[in-house]
Design a protein around this motif. Structure first.
Motif, PDB file in Angstrom:
ATOM      1  N   VAL A 190      -2.940   7.869  -7.095  1.00 28.16           N
ATOM      2  CA  VAL A 190      -2.618   7.392  -8.442  1.00 28.16           C
ATOM      3  C   VAL A 190      -3.051   8.388  -9.512  1.00 28.16           C
ATOM      4  O   VAL A 190      -2.458   8.456 -10.581  1.00 28.16           O
ATOM      5  CB  VAL A 190      -3.206   5.984  -8.694  1.00 28.16           C
ATOM      6  N   ALA A 191      -4.058   9.177  -9.235  1.00 24.82           N
ATOM      7  CA  ALA A 191      -4.539  10.174 -10.201  1.00 24.82           C
ATOM      8  C   ALA A 191      -3.900  11.547  -9.991  1.00 24.82           C
ATOM      9  O   ALA A 191      -4.143  12.452 -10.781  1.00 24.82           O
ATOM     10  CB  ALA A 191      -6.057  10.300 -10.112  1.00 24.82           C
ATOM     11  N   ALA A 192      -3.137  11.714  -8.927  1.00 20.69           N
ATOM     12  CA  ALA A 192      -2.518  12.985  -8.528  1.00 20.69           C
ATOM     13  C   ALA A 192      -3.554  14.011  -8.096  1.00 20.69           C
ATOM     14  O   ALA A 192      -3.213  15.164  -7.842  1.00 20.69           O
ATOM     15  CB  ALA A 192      -1.612  13.549  -9.614  1.00 20.69           C
ATOM     16  N   LYS A 193      -4.804  13.605  -7.977  1.00 19.53           N
ATOM     17  CA  LYS A 193      -5.858  14.527  -7.560  1.00 19.53           C
ATOM     18  C   LYS A 193      -5.712  14.922  -6.102  1.00 19.53           C
ATOM     19  O   LYS A 193      -6.113  16.012  -5.711  1.00 19.53           O
ATOM     20  CB  LYS A 193      -7.226  13.916  -7.824  1.00 19.53           C
ATOM     21  N   GLY A 194      -5.140  14.029  -5.306  1.00 21.21           N
ATOM     22  CA  GLY A 194      -4.935  14.346  -3.898  1.00 21.21           C
ATOM     23  C   GLY A 194      -4.034  15.554  -3.700  1.00 21.21           C
ATOM     24  O   GLY A 194      -4.223  16.335  -2.774  1.00 21.21           O
ATOM     25  N   LEU A 195      -3.057  15.713  -4.590  1.00 20.42           N
ATOM     26  CA  LEU A 195      -2.165  16.882  -4.517  1.00 20.42           C
ATOM     27  C   LEU A 195      -2.873  18.167  -4.942  1.00 20.42           C
ATOM     28  O   LEU A 195      -2.555  19.248  -4.455  1.00 20.42           O
ATOM     29  CB  LEU A 195      -0.946  16.665  -5.418  1.00 20.42           C
ATOM     30  N   ILE A 196      -3.807  18.036  -5.860  1.00 20.79           N
ATOM     31  CA  ILE A 196      -4.517  19.196  -6.408  1.00 20.79           C
ATOM     32  C   ILE A 196      -5.686  19.602  -5.515  1.00 20.79           C
ATOM     33  O   ILE A 196      -6.019  20.781  -5.411  1.00 20.79           O
ATOM     34  CB  ILE A 196      -5.009  18.881  -7.840  1.00 20.79           C
ATOM     35  N   ALA A 197      -6.290  18.631  -4.842  1.00 21.10           N
ATOM     36  CA  ALA A 197      -7.506  18.862  -4.060  1.00 21.10           C
ATOM     37  C   ALA A 197      -7.431  20.059  -3.105  1.00 21.10           C
ATOM     38  O   ALA A 197      -8.384  20.851  -3.054  1.00 21.10           O
ATOM     39  CB  ALA A 197      -7.894  17.592  -3.309  1.00 21.10           C
ATOM     40  N   PRO A 198      -6.347  20.253  -2.346  1.00 20.17           N
ATOM     41  CA  PRO A 198      -6.317  21.395  -1.420  1.00 20.17           C
ATOM     42  C   PRO A 198      -6.459  22.755  -2.109  1.00 20.17           C
ATOM     43  O   PRO A 198      -6.875  23.725  -1.483  1.00 20.17           O
ATOM     44  CB  PRO A 198      -4.943  21.278  -0.746  1.00 20.17           C
TER      45      PRO A 198
ATOM     46  N   HIS B 218      -2.962  -1.074  -4.509  1.00 19.64           N
ATOM     47  CA  HIS B 218      -1.961  -0.351  -3.722  1.00 19.64           C
ATOM     48  C   HIS B 218      -2.552   0.835  -2.949  1.00 19.64           C
ATOM     49  O   HIS B 218      -1.815   1.611  -2.357  1.00 19.64           O
ATOM     50  CB  HIS B 218      -0.846   0.157  -4.643  1.00 19.64           C
ATOM     51  N   CYS B 219      -3.856   0.971  -2.988  1.00 18.05           N
ATOM     52  CA  CYS B 219      -4.524   2.149  -2.433  1.00 18.05           C
ATOM     53  C   CYS B 219      -4.727   2.036  -0.928  1.00 18.05           C
ATOM     54  O   CYS B 219      -5.411   1.134  -0.440  1.00 18.05           O
ATOM     55  CB  CYS B 219      -5.869   2.353  -3.134  1.00 18.05           C
ATOM     56  N   LYS B 220      -4.141   2.964  -0.215  1.00 16.51           N
ATOM     57  CA  LYS B 220      -4.274   3.007   1.241  1.00 16.51           C
ATOM     58  C   LYS B 220      -5.733   3.287   1.635  1.00 16.51           C
ATOM     59  O   LYS B 220      -6.242   2.691   2.577  1.00 16.51           O
ATOM     60  CB  LYS B 220      -3.342   4.085   1.789  1.00 16.51           C
ATOM     61  N   GLN B 221      -6.411   4.162   0.889  1.00 14.81           N
ATOM     62  CA  GLN B 221      -7.816   4.453   1.183  1.00 14.81           C
ATOM     63  C   GLN B 221      -8.659   3.184   1.013  1.00 14.81           C
ATOM     64  O   GLN B 221      -9.545   2.913   1.806  1.00 14.81           O
ATOM     65  CB  GLN B 221      -8.364   5.559   0.278  1.00 14.81           C
ATOM     66  N   GLY B 222      -8.352   2.405  -0.006  1.00 14.13           N
ATOM     67  CA  GLY B 222      -9.083   1.159  -0.227  1.00 14.13           C
ATOM     68  C   GLY B 222      -8.933   0.180   0.922  1.00 14.13           C
ATOM     69  O   GLY B 222      -9.844  -0.602   1.204  1.00 14.13           O
ATOM     70  N   SER B 223      -7.804   0.221   1.610  1.00 13.43           N
ATOM     71  CA  SER B 223      -7.608  -0.654   2.766  1.00 13.43           C
ATOM     72  C   SER B 223      -8.428  -0.177   3.970  1.00 13.43           C
ATOM     73  O   SER B 223      -8.715  -0.957   4.871  1.00 13.43           O
ATOM     74  CB  SER B 223      -6.123  -0.740   3.128  1.00 13.43           C
TER      75      SER B 223
ATOM     76  N   LEU C  62       0.858  -1.177   0.000  1.00 13.39           N
ATOM     77  CA  LEU C  62       0.000   0.000   0.000  1.00 13.39           C
ATOM     78  C   LEU C  62       0.895   1.228   0.000  1.00 13.39           C
ATOM     79  O   LEU C  62       1.869   1.292   0.742  1.00 13.39           O
ATOM     80  CB  LEU C  62      -0.908   0.007   1.228  1.00 13.39           C
ATOM     81  N   PHE C  63       0.535   2.203  -0.831  1.00 15.74           N
ATOM     82  CA  PHE C  63       1.368   3.388  -0.970  1.00 15.74           C
ATOM     83  C   PHE C  63       0.824   4.569  -0.179  1.00 15.74           C
ATOM     84  O   PHE C  63      -0.358   4.878  -0.250  1.00 15.74           O
ATOM     85  CB  PHE C  63       1.472   3.811  -2.440  1.00 15.74           C
ATOM     86  N   GLU C  64       1.725   5.213   0.553  1.00 19.33           N
ATOM     87  CA  GLU C  64       1.409   6.499   1.171  1.00 19.33           C
ATOM     88  C   GLU C  64       1.332   7.557   0.080  1.00 19.33           C
ATOM     89  O   GLU C  64       0.555   8.489   0.149  1.00 19.33           O
ATOM     90  CB  GLU C  64       2.488   6.891   2.186  1.00 19.33           C
ATOM     91  N   LYS C  65       2.208   7.410  -0.923  1.00 19.44           N
ATOM     92  CA  LYS C  65       2.137   8.218  -2.133  1.00 19.44           C
ATOM     93  C   LYS C  65       2.573   7.308  -3.286  1.00 19.44           C
ATOM     94  O   LYS C  65       3.504   6.526  -3.172  1.00 19.44           O
ATOM     95  CB  LYS C  65       2.976   9.488  -2.061  1.00 19.44           C
ATOM     96  N   TYR C  66       1.850   7.411  -4.373  1.00 23.68           N
ATOM     97  CA  TYR C  66       2.095   6.533  -5.515  1.00 23.68           C
ATOM     98  C   TYR C  66       3.364   6.925  -6.255  1.00 23.68           C
ATOM     99  O   TYR C  66       3.685   8.108  -6.358  1.00 23.68           O
ATOM    100  CB  TYR C  66       0.913   6.589  -6.487  1.00 23.68           C
ATOM    101  N   PRO C  67       4.077   5.928  -6.801  1.00 26.60           N
ATOM    102  CA  PRO C  67       5.245   6.230  -7.628  1.00 26.60           C
ATOM    103  C   PRO C  67       4.837   7.041  -8.861  1.00 26.60           C
ATOM    104  O   PRO C  67       3.738   6.859  -9.405  1.00 26.60           O
ATOM    105  CB  PRO C  67       5.760   4.853  -8.050  1.00 26.60           C
TER     106      PRO C  67
ATOM    107  N   VAL D 221       1.078   6.634 -15.900  1.00 22.87           N
ATOM    108  CA  VAL D 221       0.310   5.621 -16.633  1.00 22.87           C
ATOM    109  C   VAL D 221      -1.183   5.859 -16.455  1.00 22.87           C
ATOM    110  O   VAL D 221      -1.945   5.871 -17.425  1.00 22.87           O
ATOM    111  CB  VAL D 221       0.696   4.187 -16.191  1.00 22.87           C
ATOM    112  N   TYR D 222      -1.605   6.063 -15.215  1.00 27.27           N
ATOM    113  CA  TYR D 222      -3.021   6.296 -14.927  1.00 27.27           C
ATOM    114  C   TYR D 222      -3.540   7.523 -15.675  1.00 27.27           C
ATOM    115  O   TYR D 222      -4.562   7.468 -16.360  1.00 27.27           O
ATOM    116  CB  TYR D 222      -3.237   6.474 -13.418  1.00 27.27           C
TER     117      TYR D 222
END
Length: 171
Positions: free
Chosen positions: A69-77, A151-156, A4-9, A15-16
């Protein structure tokens, strides 16, 4: 068990996003082939759908402020204020929740087929029709099934989309 990734490679993010961008670009090409107005309306619709993801998901997600994976988490704030993460888990999704996303691909497919019939064969329209179909049946299972979701931490923690699709798979 997958890591599980804290931040995706970055390669996964690329790719996504390339896979999703190609869907939008092929759809835009088809819709602009019909008319400038339908192309603009399509792009506005895509923007609305993307903003809806931020409102209904990103603001509650573990990856808010982080590289998902979508990089939306970085943009969301920059777009929306963080919400209560518990609300992410409270949602239940049904097929009707996915209809707006399906329309991003389905409408250009119908329009593209209509263009091929009404205006005659056009190799570029045909090629633009192929990728969205490939994305449904080949690209999405790879992107979501191998790269994103495992690999999604939220999914876990919890994920209504994963719950919906896993229920469908088990039946």
């Amino acid at each position: 068990m997958k890591k599980l990734f804290e931040k995706y490679p970055l390669w996964m993010v690329l790719v996504y996003n390339l896979a999703m961008l190609l869907v939008y670009l092929t759809g835009a090409y088809i819709m602009f082939s019909l008319s400038q107005l339908t192309g603009i309306l399509y792009m506005l619709y895509v923007l609305i759908i993307e903003l809806q993801v931020y409102r209904e998901g990103c603001k509650y997600c573990f990856y808010y402020g982080k590289r998902c994976v979508a990089a939306k988490g970085l943009i969301a704030p920059f777009i929306i204020k963080k919400g209560d993460p518990k609300k992410f888990c409270e949602r239940e999704l049904s097929f009707k929740n996915f209809i707006p996303q399906l329309l991003v691909t389905l409408v250009p497919l119908v329009v593209g087929i209509a263009l091929l019939i009404s205006r005659g064969f056009n190799i570029l329209i045909l090629l633009a029709l192929i990728y969205p179909l490939l994305s449904w049946f080949i690209v999405n299972p790879i992107v979501y099934g191998k790269i994103a979701c495992p690999h999604c931490k939220q999914g876990s923690i919890c994920c209504p989309a994963s719950d919906f699709f896993m229920k469908k798979q088990k039946k």
